[in-house]
Design a protein around this motif. Sequence first.
Motif, PDB file in Angstrom:
ATOM      1  N   THR A  73      40.912  14.461 -11.585  1.00 38.41           N
ATOM      2  CA  THR A  73      40.940  15.452 -12.659  1.00 38.41           C
ATOM      3  C   THR A  73      40.746  16.845 -12.067  1.00 38.41           C
ATOM      4  O   THR A  73      40.325  16.997 -10.924  1.00 38.41           O
ATOM      5  CB  THR A  73      39.817  15.208 -13.692  1.00 38.41           C
ATOM      6  OG1 THR A  73      38.556  15.178 -13.020  1.00 38.41           O
ATOM      7  CG2 THR A  73      40.025  13.901 -14.438  1.00 38.41           C
ATOM      8  N   ALA A  74      41.049  17.851 -12.882  1.00 36.62           N
ATOM      9  CA  ALA A  74      40.803  19.251 -12.525  1.00 36.62           C
ATOM     10  C   ALA A  74      39.961  19.884 -13.617  1.00 36.62           C
ATOM     11  O   ALA A  74      40.110  19.578 -14.803  1.00 36.62           O
ATOM     12  CB  ALA A  74      42.122  19.998 -12.365  1.00 36.62           C
ATOM     13  N   ASN A  75      39.048  20.775 -13.225  1.00 36.63           N
ATOM     14  CA  ASN A  75      38.176  21.439 -14.184  1.00 36.63           C
ATOM     15  C   ASN A  75      37.653  22.711 -13.537  1.00 36.63           C
ATOM     16  O   ASN A  75      38.069  23.068 -12.428  1.00 36.63           O
ATOM     17  CB  ASN A  75      37.033  20.517 -14.609  1.00 36.63           C
ATOM     18  CG  ASN A  75      36.546  20.797 -16.025  1.00 36.63           C
ATOM     19  OD1 ASN A  75      36.492  21.950 -16.447  1.00 36.63           O
ATOM     20  ND2 ASN A  75      36.209  19.734 -16.761  1.00 36.63           N
ATOM     21  N   THR A  76      36.730  23.372 -14.196  1.00 39.33           N
ATOM     22  CA  THR A  76      36.137  24.586 -13.628  1.00 39.33           C
ATOM     23  C   THR A  76      34.627  24.429 -13.528  1.00 39.33           C
ATOM     24  O   THR A  76      34.012  23.700 -14.308  1.00 39.33           O
ATOM     25  CB  THR A  76      36.467  25.822 -14.476  1.00 39.33           C
ATOM     26  OG1 THR A  76      35.982  25.626 -15.810  1.00 39.33           O
ATOM     27  CG2 THR A  76      37.959  26.078 -14.505  1.00 39.33           C
ATOM     28  N   VAL A  77      34.047  25.106 -12.561  1.00 39.08           N
ATOM     29  CA  VAL A  77      32.600  25.216 -12.409  1.00 39.08           C
ATOM     30  C   VAL A  77      32.282  26.710 -12.309  1.00 39.08           C
ATOM     31  O   VAL A  77      32.767  27.385 -11.384  1.00 39.08           O
ATOM     32  CB  VAL A  77      32.106  24.472 -11.151  1.00 39.08           C
ATOM     33  CG1 VAL A  77      30.607  24.691 -10.969  1.00 39.08           C
ATOM     34  CG2 VAL A  77      32.421  22.984 -11.250  1.00 39.08           C
ATOM     35  N   ASP A  78      31.512  27.200 -13.268  1.00 36.79           N
ATOM     36  CA  ASP A  78      31.207  28.633 -13.321  1.00 36.79           C
ATOM     37  C   ASP A  78      32.477  29.474 -13.310  1.00 36.79           C
ATOM     38  O   ASP A  78      32.564  30.514 -12.637  1.00 36.79           O
ATOM     39  CB  ASP A  78      30.293  29.037 -12.161  1.00 36.79           C
ATOM     40  CG  ASP A  78      28.951  28.331 -12.201  1.00 36.79           C
ATOM     41  OD1 ASP A  78      28.473  28.037 -13.310  1.00 36.79           O
ATOM     42  OD2 ASP A  78      28.398  28.059 -11.120  1.00 36.79           O
TER      43      ASP A  78
END
Length: 557
Positions: free
Chosen positions: A362-367
């Motif tokens: 999966t792909a996502n964002t952190v901060d």
Amino acid sequence: MVKMTMNFSILPFLLCMISMVAKAEDPYLFYDWKVTYGTLSPLGVPQQVILINGQFPGPNLNTTTNNNIVVNVFNNLDEPLLFTWAGIQQRKNSWQDGTLGTMCPIQPGTNYTYRFQVKDQIGSYYYYPTTGFLKAAGGYGGLRVNSRLLIPVPYNDPKDDYTVLIGDWYKQSHTALRKTLDQGKSLGRPDGVLMNGKQGKVGDEKEEPLFTMKPGKTYKYRICNVGLKNSLNFRIQGHKMKVVEVEGSHTVQTVYDSLDVHLGQCFGVLVTADKDPKDYYMVASTRFTKYHLQATGKIRYTDGKGPASNVLPEAPTGWAWSLNQFRSFRWNLTASAARPNPQGSFHYGQINITRTVKLATTANTVDGKLRYAINGVSHVDPETPVKLAEYYGAADKVFKYDTIGDEPPANVDKLDKITLAPIVLNFTYRNFIEVIIENHEKSVQTFHLAGYSFFPVAIEVGTWSPEKRENYNLLDAISKYNIQVYPKSWAAILLTFDNVGMWNVRNECMERAYLGQQLYISVPTPERVLRDEYNIPDNALVCGVVKDMPKPKPYTP
């Protein structure tokens, strides 16, 4: 009748010689590499590239089964450096695998000597730098492992053996690309494709050929995708390609007009010079993208007359064609070669599965910054390589085992956030394990497993369930080290984890690996004995929390 006599005074000498022959090691090959920066224009614009002994791409390593390879690397760059030898299994020797989880990097202005054996392997491979996104500047090269002379191969000796390194390329420097990633942004589309370090120009009659062929002769081409982002299709104008080897396994010999070569994958093909004697183009172009990028390179028939046609063969469209091509590859079970069982009777389909591990991408964002994850966790490399932390008994100071489970979270696609942490899975020595890789995204993903070759028994659309095992190829799947997973699809691989060490599983898209889509598998030895794993090298670099710790006692014989 002739009377035989023996001079017993030479008997001790003869016995000594017999003993020496019996104990003789396999041959050694020695290389000195000076790794530097240079300025070249692969896409027509001057840019900084990595040279090995002044070469871009780097020199080909031409080896034979069981050769011992010694590579003394002098790092003349301005940042740390490691090389990995993609596909070389490093039996009992993950110390030399060249990833940040197994080795401390070679600091600028210093050198390190790799020592490893291409044990019981044949085939087409390549090497490249693994640190700091350096691969975007080059530093890669071909690595071939020939069969020993006494071991027959299932085809006649080719007239010559050529390496073709294809891959997408950016005009920006690796430091600029790395900065973009560190800012949490995707790199976007590459600027072009290279073939052996050049883009080529169709219609340029002054362009020198990459290779020459004599009419009527057959040649072996080793084609590897050494790029950063895209699968490529490779074809040769007017010529068929007979696939004879894929990633170290002899295949049932099948003829193709073109080949989809996914990131990190290598093929060995035979090409016969049976056309009109003139020039012909090799073509490598992007697949599964809205944009079209390509590279070309010339093949010239000796004493040929006439330029290559400017009309290039087209690549296929869609990934269904690619999936069908994958399914057409079959292991040659009658060929003599280095393999899990040299008689071809390794019945992997009859071994009971000990454990099933499902990995979802999966792909996502952190901060607010882009990260890529496996089962909801995005890998980060600690300052101390996880292999060294484990060996020195300091694992609890560096990482936790099994930060992801054998199943992804039920809501893995909808997680509010992902976790940043080292991912180290603990596998039991000699367990026969089924690994399912689910691609939940819209682009083709390609994964590499270091230290092993595995059997890719299925790739299908949708999500995996135990009932899907009915469709597995349990007879003649190719033993290989790299597997592609198509969008919204899954792939299943089977293997016995019988190689003790710390082994990297990574997305071959360098952006994704750099931003966390990788992990390590620890396969510990039940006993600290040399039968299972080699001792840490005397020249091993140490760093992080183990730097000032006393070295553990060596393994016993």
